[in-house]
Design a protein around this motif. Sequence first.
Motif, PDB file in Angstrom:
ATOM      1  N   UNK A 293      84.725  13.897  -4.289  1.00 33.14           N
ATOM      2  CA  UNK A 293      85.398  14.254  -6.095  1.00 33.14           C
ATOM      3  C   UNK A 293      85.582  16.370  -6.369  1.00 33.14           C
ATOM      4  N   UNK A 294      86.089  16.258  -7.471  1.00 32.49           N
ATOM      5  CA  UNK A 294      86.000  17.365  -7.719  1.00 32.49           C
ATOM      6  C   UNK A 294      85.076  18.543  -7.832  1.00 32.49           C
ATOM      7  N   UNK A 295      84.179  17.457  -8.959  1.00 31.56           N
ATOM      8  CA  UNK A 295      83.438  17.809  -9.208  1.00 31.56           C
ATOM      9  C   UNK A 295      82.030  18.168  -8.267  1.00 31.56           C
ATOM     10  N   UNK A 296      82.106  17.474  -7.212  1.00 30.82           N
ATOM     11  CA  UNK A 296      80.862  17.292  -6.337  1.00 30.82           C
ATOM     12  C   UNK A 296      81.383  18.913  -5.629  1.00 30.82           C
ATOM     13  N   UNK A 297      82.883  18.992  -4.968  1.00 30.73           N
ATOM     14  CA  UNK A 297      82.939  19.613  -4.311  1.00 30.73           C
ATOM     15  C   UNK A 297      82.723  20.979  -4.922  1.00 30.73           C
ATOM     16  N   UNK A 298      83.103  21.359  -5.997  1.00 34.00           N
ATOM     17  CA  UNK A 298      82.987  22.784  -7.088  1.00 34.00           C
ATOM     18  C   UNK A 298      81.332  23.453  -6.510  1.00 34.00           C
TER      19      UNK A 298
END
Length: 100
Positions: free
Chosen positions: A75-80
């Motif tokens: 997910x975008x959150x985990x990636x960031x």
Amino acid sequence: MYPFTSAKRRRLLLIVLGRENGKCFYCDVPVSMSARQFLNSDAKRARELNAATLDHLIPASRRGEDTPENTVCACFGCNMDRGDRPAIDFLYEKQASIAA
């Protein structure tokens, strides 16, 4: 290593998305392909909608390759949140925060 075109990266994302049953490798929440439209324009919205991203286990900044073996769907959150830390370190910290 040759750069991937957008079509090849999308194909790779679809491969790892299927392998992970449509969920984030790190937090196990369902991810959204349609939310990817916000990745470049509205990071907050992309995070809220769990936009699907392609993440490298060995970060691209550390010469990790665009291969199914070195990539996961995140997910975008985990990636960031992970940044360029090794995946195992990020997983350990994520598990430790859940247990606390």
